[in-house]
Design a protein around this motif. Structure first.
Motif, PDB file in Angstrom:
ATOM      1  N   LEU A 141       0.861  -1.175   0.000  1.00 53.31           N
ATOM      2  CA  LEU A 141       0.000   0.000   0.000  1.00 53.31           C
ATOM      3  C   LEU A 141       0.897   1.225   0.000  1.00 53.31           C
ATOM      4  CD1 LEU A 141      -2.914   1.109   0.201  1.00 53.31           C
ATOM      5  CD2 LEU A 141      -2.658   1.024   2.691  1.00 53.31           C
ATOM      6  N   ILE A 142       0.676   2.122  -0.954  1.00 54.49           N
ATOM      7  CA  ILE A 142       1.573   3.268  -1.152  1.00 54.49           C
ATOM      8  C   ILE A 142       0.919   4.529  -0.591  1.00 54.49           C
ATOM      9  CG2 ILE A 142       2.782   4.683  -2.862  1.00 54.49           C
ATOM     10  CD1 ILE A 142       2.727   2.198  -4.693  1.00 54.49           C
ATOM     11  N   VAL A 143       1.666   5.266   0.214  1.00 56.81           N
ATOM     12  CA  VAL A 143       1.204   6.544   0.759  1.00 56.81           C
ATOM     13  C   VAL A 143       1.740   7.658  -0.132  1.00 56.81           C
ATOM     14  CG1 VAL A 143       1.203   8.084   2.742  1.00 56.81           C
ATOM     15  CG2 VAL A 143       1.190   5.610   3.098  1.00 56.81           C
ATOM     16  N   GLY A 144       0.834   8.413  -0.737  1.00 55.85           N
ATOM     17  CA  GLY A 144       1.246   9.512  -1.613  1.00 55.85           C
ATOM     18  C   GLY A 144       0.934   9.209  -3.060  1.00 55.85           C
ATOM     19  N   ALA A 145       0.039   9.996  -3.649  1.00 55.99           N
ATOM     20  CA  ALA A 145      -0.327   9.796  -5.050  1.00 55.99           C
ATOM     21  C   ALA A 145       0.234  10.928  -5.902  1.00 55.99           C
ATOM     22  CB  ALA A 145      -1.847   9.716  -5.189  1.00 55.99           C
ATOM     23  N   GLY A 146       1.507  11.270  -5.647  1.00 56.84           N
ATOM     24  CA  GLY A 146       2.178  12.303  -6.432  1.00 56.84           C
ATOM     25  C   GLY A 146       3.279  11.708  -7.281  1.00 56.84           C
ATOM     26  N   GLU A 147       4.355  12.497  -7.501  1.00 57.66           N
ATOM     27  CA  GLU A 147       5.468  12.038  -8.334  1.00 57.66           C
ATOM     28  C   GLU A 147       6.100  10.772  -7.754  1.00 57.66           C
ATOM     29  OE1 GLU A 147       6.728  13.201 -11.122  1.00 57.66           O
ATOM     30  OE2 GLU A 147       5.622  15.071 -11.403  1.00 57.66           O
ATOM     31  N   GLY A 148       6.335  10.795  -6.433  1.00 52.86           N
ATOM     32  CA  GLY A 148       6.957   9.639  -5.803  1.00 52.86           C
ATOM     33  C   GLY A 148       6.082   8.416  -5.865  1.00 52.86           C
ATOM     34  N   GLY A 149       4.762   8.588  -5.629  1.00 48.44           N
ATOM     35  CA  GLY A 149       3.851   7.456  -5.703  1.00 48.44           C
ATOM     36  C   GLY A 149       3.782   6.859  -7.090  1.00 48.44           C
ATOM     37  N   GLU A 150       3.752   7.712  -8.124  1.00 49.78           N
ATOM     38  CA  GLU A 150       3.723   7.195  -9.503  1.00 49.78           C
ATOM     39  C   GLU A 150       4.993   6.407  -9.815  1.00 49.78           C
ATOM     40  OE1 GLU A 150       3.188   8.785 -14.085  1.00 49.78           O
ATOM     41  OE2 GLU A 150       4.170  10.034 -12.582  1.00 49.78           O
ATOM     42  N   LEU A 151       6.135   6.938  -9.358  1.00 52.82           N
ATOM     43  CA  LEU A 151       7.398   6.225  -9.583  1.00 52.82           C
ATOM     44  C   LEU A 151       7.351   4.837  -8.944  1.00 52.82           C
ATOM     45  CD1 LEU A 151      10.439   6.248 -10.432  1.00 52.82           C
ATOM     46  CD2 LEU A 151      10.914   7.078  -8.138  1.00 52.82           C
ATOM     47  N   LEU A 152       6.839   4.761  -7.719  1.00 50.21           N
ATOM     48  CA  LEU A 152       6.752   3.471  -7.031  1.00 50.21           C
ATOM     49  C   LEU A 152       5.837   2.511  -7.765  1.00 50.21           C
ATOM     50  CD1 LEU A 152       6.606   4.522  -3.274  1.00 50.21           C
ATOM     51  CD2 LEU A 152       8.385   3.196  -4.380  1.00 50.21           C
ATOM     52  N   VAL A 153       4.674   2.989  -8.199  1.00 54.98           N
ATOM     53  CA  VAL A 153       3.735   2.112  -8.913  1.00 54.98           C
ATOM     54  C   VAL A 153       4.379   1.556 -10.172  1.00 54.98           C
ATOM     55  CG1 VAL A 153       1.568   2.049 -10.192  1.00 54.98           C
ATOM     56  CG2 VAL A 153       1.665   3.187  -7.980  1.00 54.98           C
ATOM     57  N   LEU A 154       5.016   2.431 -10.962  1.00 53.73           N
ATOM     58  CA  LEU A 154       5.661   1.979 -12.199  1.00 53.73           C
ATOM     59  C   LEU A 154       6.760   0.960 -11.908  1.00 53.73           C
ATOM     60  CD1 LEU A 154       5.936   5.223 -14.360  1.00 53.73           C
ATOM     61  CD2 LEU A 154       4.659   3.149 -14.893  1.00 53.73           C
ATOM     62  N   GLN A 155       7.589   1.258 -10.919  1.00 54.32           N
ATOM     63  CA  GLN A 155       8.687   0.351 -10.591  1.00 54.32           C
ATOM     64  C   GLN A 155       8.152  -0.998 -10.118  1.00 54.32           C
ATOM     65  OE1 GLN A 155      12.210   0.667 -10.400  1.00 54.32           O
ATOM     66  NE2 GLN A 155      12.101   2.490 -11.671  1.00 54.32           N
ATOM     67  N   MET A 156       7.098  -0.977  -9.337  1.00 56.31           N
ATOM     68  CA  MET A 156       6.538  -2.223  -8.837  1.00 56.31           C
ATOM     69  C   MET A 156       5.933  -3.055  -9.966  1.00 56.31           C
ATOM     70  SD  MET A 156       4.749  -1.047  -5.249  1.00 56.31           S
ATOM     71  CE  MET A 156       5.750  -0.510  -3.858  1.00 56.31           C
ATOM     72  N   ILE A 157       5.296  -2.378 -10.918  1.00 50.68           N
ATOM     73  CA  ILE A 157       4.686  -3.097 -12.044  1.00 50.68           C
ATOM     74  C   ILE A 157       5.756  -3.735 -12.926  1.00 50.68           C
ATOM     75  CG2 ILE A 157       3.383  -2.772 -14.184  1.00 50.68           C
ATOM     76  CD1 ILE A 157       1.731  -0.650 -12.716  1.00 50.68           C
ATOM     77  N   ARG A 158       6.850  -2.989 -13.130  1.00 47.72           N
ATOM     78  CA  ARG A 158       7.864  -3.444 -14.077  1.00 47.72           C
ATOM     79  C   ARG A 158       8.930  -4.344 -13.457  1.00 47.72           C
ATOM     80  NH1 ARG A 158       9.377   2.378 -16.838  1.00 47.72           N
ATOM     81  NH2 ARG A 158       7.427   2.723 -17.961  1.00 47.72           N
ATOM     82  N   SER A 159       9.107  -4.255 -12.147  1.00 49.01           N
ATOM     83  CA  SER A 159      10.295  -4.832 -11.527  1.00 49.01           C
ATOM     84  C   SER A 159      10.093  -6.277 -11.117  1.00 49.01           C
ATOM     85  CB  SER A 159      10.688  -3.996 -10.299  1.00 49.01           C
ATOM     86  OG  SER A 159      11.736  -4.600  -9.603  1.00 49.01           O
ATOM     87  N   ARG A 160      11.223  -6.996 -11.041  1.00 48.22           N
ATOM     88  CA  ARG A 160      11.227  -8.358 -10.515  1.00 48.22           C
ATOM     89  C   ARG A 160      11.451  -8.381  -9.005  1.00 48.22           C
ATOM     90  NH1 ARG A 160      12.305 -12.712 -14.183  1.00 48.22           N
ATOM     91  NH2 ARG A 160      12.582 -12.018 -16.331  1.00 48.22           N
ATOM     92  N   ILE A 161      11.585  -7.213  -8.383  1.00 46.87           N
ATOM     93  CA  ILE A 161      11.926  -7.164  -6.966  1.00 46.87           C
ATOM     94  C   ILE A 161      10.847  -7.822  -6.111  1.00 46.87           C
ATOM     95  CG2 ILE A 161      12.262  -5.576  -5.032  1.00 46.87           C
ATOM     96  CD1 ILE A 161      13.859  -3.815  -6.857  1.00 46.87           C
ATOM     97  N   GLY A 162       9.600  -7.831  -6.557  1.00 44.34           N
ATOM     98  CA  GLY A 162       8.591  -8.595  -5.852  1.00 44.34           C
ATOM     99  C   GLY A 162       7.576  -7.804  -5.061  1.00 44.34           C
ATOM    100  N   TYR A 163       7.131  -6.660  -5.591  1.00 35.66           N
ATOM    101  CA  TYR A 163       6.069  -5.879  -4.967  1.00 35.66           C
ATOM    102  C   TYR A 163       4.855  -5.838  -5.888  1.00 35.66           C
ATOM    103  CZ  TYR A 163       8.830  -3.930  -1.115  1.00 35.66           C
ATOM    104  OH  TYR A 163       9.566  -3.764   0.024  1.00 35.66           O
ATOM    105  N   GLN A 164       3.677  -5.896  -5.303  1.00 39.04           N
ATOM    106  CA  GLN A 164       2.440  -5.719  -6.052  1.00 39.04           C
ATOM    107  C   GLN A 164       1.670  -4.552  -5.442  1.00 39.04           C
ATOM    108  OE1 GLN A 164      -0.238  -9.041  -6.028  1.00 39.04           O
ATOM    109  NE2 GLN A 164      -1.937  -7.861  -6.894  1.00 39.04           N
TER     110      GLN A 164
END
Length: 625
Positions: free
Chosen positions: A159-182
């Motif tokens: 669950l991400i706190v913040g729907a701004g620049e930082g939040g968008e970056l996290l969502v994109l990274q989580m979608i694209r990354s193999r690190i293991g976040y949904q």
């Protein structure tokens, strides 16, 4: 067949395509162009298939494919960009489509057998070809991201706190990354964002609702995506997250987000430093390189928490030689290895010795002739020094005198003493010795006017050896309750980088000569609040009397510290939040007996003066507390 099994042949196909990128992209763009021109003709001639089976159409199609391939190559619409398509790629695609269509129109209306191509067909092909290319990019990106997800294994629901620049970056990274976040949702305090979504991830409500939202989404971890959040906001968010009992992590600073270098792998646990009772002080040091470059710099106590960070920062500014003096052999050895690995060309000298040894001090000053001296060597643990007063006096007072006098006689241009707020109306031996050390170096200013003597005074340093945070962390690791001396006890806190910046910046102040510099450290922080916040960050409930116990003040401790005493005048400097403390009680003078004790190395005499000053100071401190 599992999803992973289905994804393997697709991933293999994509790897082959990337390996033969030019051939693959040429083939795909040719197919798109052929399909677009065919659809354009069929739409124009009411789906009469006969228009596609003649030599004129074949020649027209061949010309279009050549134009599209050449123009797409010129506009760098390569396959390597498809997984990262963005606004700039769309602009390049629009330019490539438009230029290609203009060329196609010009050539088909100027070459004999091709001049029968209707302009409506050219326009329709421009639309179909553009949309077809976009669709291919999106399909490739979705396939790539899906394969990344399949290869990531179990994924933590975040669950991400913040729907701004930082939040968008996290969502994109989580979608694209193999690190293991949904990403399962976002929360934000801006009501205009509620009900919207970012890359398909919904904004579900405010931070005050985070407990219910976490339960509803099945979140397993909370990530704060507000880089550079103010301390009060961060503390409020963490307090709202406390009841969820979920792990907390935070995105790095806003600079990394804005320049695009922040990645999901940089998301870290929230540290107690993030909850400092004020925003961190950042001091610019553009003149430092000019001040240190080509000079010999000596740092005493170089292996300590402050000394080692001082050394690291000084090493970045090209000193001609950097001399490290400390009696702690092992930490000094590892610091030497670290510096040589980071700066192989640095002229580094390590000296194992004590500032209380006059012969060692004289040898170092005579052999290396430092231009700048940063004196960080000291005993600093308050309760320990209460029962070891003689050693505290020997190191903190006599050691300071020996280093300061030898530096001045050796031609040093600047001497900076690292001091403490405990030197203000001291209630303990350690504070009294640091107060006397300040008096010694200010007295030296009158004796050696060619050398600039000054002190830098600040509060407790978060993370330094023996400080409260490492102590709390060790207690947590051992499953012990956190020990707080008094519910109302407060301290001024700063981080190690802040302390080092202040020392270095103060060394550049021309007004420092014969004065003490101090940092405006905001409001003091209750030790009990630090304990509560650390428990929150560690996922433990706060229960006074159970996992937090009150032990009572230890020998020599005060309830509250001060940055300046009533007899001291605080004046501003050219630097914001940096002040000078001017002594109004004759601190520039030393009693003749004390001066004689310093010159003769008579620790007993020095100690008698230190303790005589301490007694009335303790009375004042007790009344103030």
């Amino acid at each position: 067949m599992t999803a992973e099994a289905v994804g393997r042949p697709i991933e293999a196909l994509l790897k082959v395509a990337r390996r033969h990128r030019t051939a693959a992209t040429s083939t795909i763009y040719a197919i798109i162009a052929a399909a677009a021109l065919s659809l354009a003709y069929l739409a124009r001639f009411e789906f009469d298939l006969s228009v596609l089976v003649n030599s004129a159409f074949a020649a027209t199609l061949a010309l279009l494919i050549v134009i599209r391939l050449v123009v797409n190559h010129a506009f760098r619409l390569g396959m390597g960009q498809w997984r990262y398509v963005g606004n700039r790629d769309f602009v390049r695609l629009l330019g490539a489509q438009t230029v290609g269509s203009i060329l196609f129109l010009s050539l088909t209306w100027g070459v004999g057998p091709l001049n029968a191509v209707p302009r409506s067909v050219v326009l329709l092909e421009w639309v179909f070809s553009g949309y077809g290319t976009l669709a291919m990019w999106v399909m490739y990106r979705l396939l790539f991201e899906r394969i990344q997800v399949l290869g990531a294994g179990p994924r933590t629901r975040a669950l991400i706190v913040g729907a701004g620049e930082g939040g968008e970056l996290l969502v994109l990274q989580m979608i694209r990354s193999r690190i293991g976040y949904q990403p399962v949702g976002l929360v934000d305090d801006n009501p205009l964002k509620w009900g919207t979504s970012m890359h398909g991830v919904p904004v579900l409500g405010a931070t005050t609702e985070i407990k219910d939202i976490a339960a509803r989404t099945g979140a397993e971890e909370i990530v704060i995506g507000i880089p550079g959040a103010a301390v009060d906001d961060l503390r409020r968010i963490i307090q709202a997250c406390e009841d969820t009992d979920l792990p907390l992590k935070i995105l790095p600073g806003i600079d990394e987000v804005l320049d695009g270098t922040a990645t999901l792998s940089q998301v870290r646990e929230v540290r107690i430093e993030d909850l400092l009772g004020r925003d961190p002080v950042r001091l610019e040091l553009p003149e430092l390189a000019q001040d240190l470059e080509g000079r010999v710099v000596l740092v005493t106590g170089a292996a300590g928490s402050i000394g080692s960070e001082l050394v690291r920062q000084i090493a970045l500014h090209n000193p001609r030689r950097l001399v490290l003096l400390d009696q702690a052999e092992t930490p000094l050895y590892y610091l030497e290895l670290e510096l040589l690995a980071a700066a192989p060309t640095l002229d580094l000298v390590t000296v194992v010795g004590s500032v209380t040894c006059a012969d060692t001090v004289a040898r170092v000053m005579e052999e290396y002739r430092p231009n700048r001296v940063f004196h960080a060597a000291a005993y600093k643990h308050v309760p320990l020094m209460e029962t070891n007063a003689t050693e505290a006096v020997r190191t903190n007072v006599l050691g300071t005198y020996l280093i300061a006098e030898a530096a001045a006689r050796g031609g040093a241009e600047a001497f900076v003493l690292v001091s403490t707020d405990k030197a203000v109306r001291p209630a303990n031996v350690m504070g009294a010795t640091k107060q006397m050390a300040e008096r010694v170096i200010l007295y030296m200013q009158g004796l050696f006017p060619t050398c600039s003597f000054g002190a830098v005074r600040f509060g407790n340093v978060l993370g330094s050896s023996g400080s409260v945070i490492p102590t709390f962390r060790r207690q947590l690791e051992r499953g012990e309750p956190l020990t707080v001396t008094d519910e109302t006890a407060t301290r001024y806190f700063m981080t190690i980088p802040e302390a080092v910046q202040l020392i270095l910046q103060a060394s550049l102040l021309k007004d420092l000569r014969g004065h003490v510099a101090m940092l405006d450290m905001g409001e003091p922080v209750r030790i009990l609040d630090l304990a509560r916040n650390l428990l929150r960050l560690s996922g433990h409930p706060y229960r006074l009397g159970h996992n937090v116990v009150i032990t009572g003040l230890r020998p020599g401790e005060k309830l509250h510290e001060e940055l300046a005493g009533p007899e001291e005048q605080v004046v501003g400097t050219a630097l914001e939040r940096v002040f000078l403390v001017k002594m109004a009680n004759g601190f520039e003078q030393l009693p003749r007996g004390l001066w004689k004790g310093l010159r003769e190395g008579d620790v007993a005499t020095i100690e008698s003066y230190v303790l005589s000053d301490l007694r009335p100071a303790r009375i004042h401190s007790t009344v103030a507390s």
